[in-house]
Motif scaffolding. Structure first.
Motif, PDB file in Angstrom:
ATOM      1  N   ILE A 150      10.325  -1.436   6.476  1.00 50.82           N
ATOM      2  CA  ILE A 150      10.045  -2.871   5.761  1.00 50.82           C
ATOM      3  C   ILE A 150       9.042  -2.661   4.757  1.00 50.82           C
ATOM      4  O   ILE A 150       8.984  -3.336   3.885  1.00 50.82           O
ATOM      5  CB  ILE A 150       9.514  -3.822   7.079  1.00 50.82           C
ATOM      6  N   ASP A 151       8.260  -1.589   4.548  1.00 52.90           N
ATOM      7  CA  ASP A 151       7.241  -1.051   3.694  1.00 52.90           C
ATOM      8  C   ASP A 151       7.769  -0.500   2.417  1.00 52.90           C
ATOM      9  O   ASP A 151       7.190  -0.561   1.239  1.00 52.90           O
ATOM     10  CB  ASP A 151       6.259  -0.394   4.216  1.00 52.90           C
ATOM     11  N   LEU A 152       9.179  -0.141   2.691  1.00 54.20           N
ATOM     12  CA  LEU A 152       9.796   0.800   1.454  1.00 54.20           C
ATOM     13  C   LEU A 152       9.827  -0.008   0.025  1.00 54.20           C
ATOM     14  O   LEU A 152       9.532   0.828  -0.930  1.00 54.20           O
ATOM     15  CB  LEU A 152      11.233   1.379   1.891  1.00 54.20           C
ATOM     16  N   PRO A 153      10.044  -1.003   0.238  1.00 54.63           N
ATOM     17  CA  PRO A 153      10.227  -1.979  -1.073  1.00 54.63           C
ATOM     18  C   PRO A 153       8.996  -1.870  -2.054  1.00 54.63           C
ATOM     19  O   PRO A 153       9.139  -1.634  -3.371  1.00 54.63           O
ATOM     20  CB  PRO A 153      10.543  -3.430  -0.876  1.00 54.63           C
ATOM     21  N   ILE A 154       7.975  -1.664  -1.454  1.00 53.71           N
ATOM     22  CA  ILE A 154       6.686  -1.629  -2.150  1.00 53.71           C
ATOM     23  C   ILE A 154       6.412  -0.167  -2.347  1.00 53.71           C
ATOM     24  O   ILE A 154       6.024   0.372  -3.670  1.00 53.71           O
ATOM     25  CB  ILE A 154       5.426  -2.319  -1.372  1.00 53.71           C
ATOM     26  N   LEU A 155       6.500   0.713  -1.242  1.00 53.74           N
ATOM     27  CA  LEU A 155       6.190   2.089  -1.527  1.00 53.74           C
ATOM     28  C   LEU A 155       6.867   2.570  -2.564  1.00 53.74           C
ATOM     29  O   LEU A 155       6.305   3.468  -3.251  1.00 53.74           O
ATOM     30  CB  LEU A 155       6.628   2.753  -0.131  1.00 53.74           C
ATOM     31  N   LEU A 156       8.297   2.227  -2.847  1.00 54.48           N
ATOM     32  CA  LEU A 156       9.006   2.867  -3.996  1.00 54.48           C
ATOM     33  C   LEU A 156       8.623   2.386  -5.321  1.00 54.48           C
ATOM     34  O   LEU A 156       8.882   2.801  -6.275  1.00 54.48           O
ATOM     35  CB  LEU A 156      10.376   2.444  -3.670  1.00 54.48           C
ATOM     36  N   ARG A 157       7.839   1.314  -5.469  1.00 55.62           N
ATOM     37  CA  ARG A 157       7.125   0.754  -6.881  1.00 55.62           C
ATOM     38  C   ARG A 157       5.919   0.921  -7.355  1.00 55.62           C
ATOM     39  O   ARG A 157       5.809   0.777  -8.360  1.00 55.62           O
ATOM     40  CB  ARG A 157       7.570  -0.869  -6.646  1.00 55.62           C
ATOM     41  N   VAL A 158       5.071   1.265  -6.331  1.00 57.34           N
ATOM     42  CA  VAL A 158       3.871   1.461  -6.582  1.00 57.34           C
ATOM     43  C   VAL A 158       3.368   2.924  -7.227  1.00 57.34           C
ATOM     44  O   VAL A 158       4.303   4.054  -7.040  1.00 57.34           O
ATOM     45  CB  VAL A 158       2.788   1.159  -5.401  1.00 57.34           C
ATOM     46  N   GLY A 159       2.397   2.989  -7.767  1.00 56.86           N
ATOM     47  CA  GLY A 159       2.168   4.234  -8.451  1.00 56.86           C
ATOM     48  C   GLY A 159       1.544   5.195  -7.578  1.00 56.86           C
ATOM     49  O   GLY A 159       1.608   6.539  -7.814  1.00 56.86           O
ATOM     50  N   PHE A 160       0.927   4.985  -6.507  1.00 56.14           N
ATOM     51  CA  PHE A 160       0.429   5.888  -5.359  1.00 56.14           C
ATOM     52  C   PHE A 160       1.050   4.991  -3.943  1.00 56.14           C
ATOM     53  O   PHE A 160       0.286   3.939  -3.424  1.00 56.14           O
ATOM     54  CB  PHE A 160      -1.159   5.780  -5.574  1.00 56.14           C
TER      55      PHE A 160
END
Length: 175
Positions: free
Chosen positions: A114-124
């Protein structure tokens, strides 16, 4: 990879935390009356405070909604709190608008798909050793400590070091 990871951590101006599995060990304890009990780690909390004192803003985005999380966020001075969010991508977009930050200067630590949409967008992007394998394979940094057991503190210290602020953060305690 290590140099790239340090460079990415050095750019973080907003660090976002998931709750269950990151700030807690992921266990959900229910009392006899149905009340939910969560356990938070004080080392994690102090790491978040040190990160804030160095100028890095902090936020929480969590799929669950809990008065306990709101209380913990308030105790730590976390100004941006999104709870009960099952579409974390939308919450992240709202957070970017609220803070004026670009995704490239944001960090996020999560442990499940469920966290992947953010993890794939952030710089870190970061996770924990007990996180889902699909998440671990897509992040820049996996902590040695488990969620709720010092992972957030380890991550905060890593960012502080990458930004050259670790010694200054410790200085008041060494005087």
């Amino acid at each position: 990879m290590q140099d790239d990871t340090v460079t990415r951590a050095a750019r973080v101006r907003l660090m976002i935390f998931d709750v269950d599995g990151i700030l807690t060990d992921g266990s959900l304890h229910y009392g006899a009356d149905g009340e939910l009990i969560k356990t938070f780690n004080v080392l994690d909390g102090h790491g978040i405070k040190l990160l804030q004192q160095s100028g890095v803003a902090t936020a929480i985005i969590s799929a669950r909604k809990s008065a306990l999380v709101a209380r913990r966020a308030a105790d730590l001075g976390i100004q941006h709190l999104f709870q009960g969010v099952h579409d974390k991508r939308t919450a992240f977009e709202q957070l970017l608008v609220q803070t004026g930050h670009a995704a490239e200067v944001c960090g996020f630590i999560g442990d499940d798909v469920i966290d992947l949409p953010i993890l794939l967008r952030v710089g870190f992007a970061a996770s924990v050793p007990n996180g889902h394998p699909e998440v671990q394979s897509r992040v820049h940094y996996v902590t040695r400590a488990h969620g709720g057991r010092g992972a957030a503190r380890e991550l905060c210290d890593f960012i502080l070091r990458a930004q050259g602020n670790y010694e200054a953060a410790l200085a008041p305690y060494l005087a």
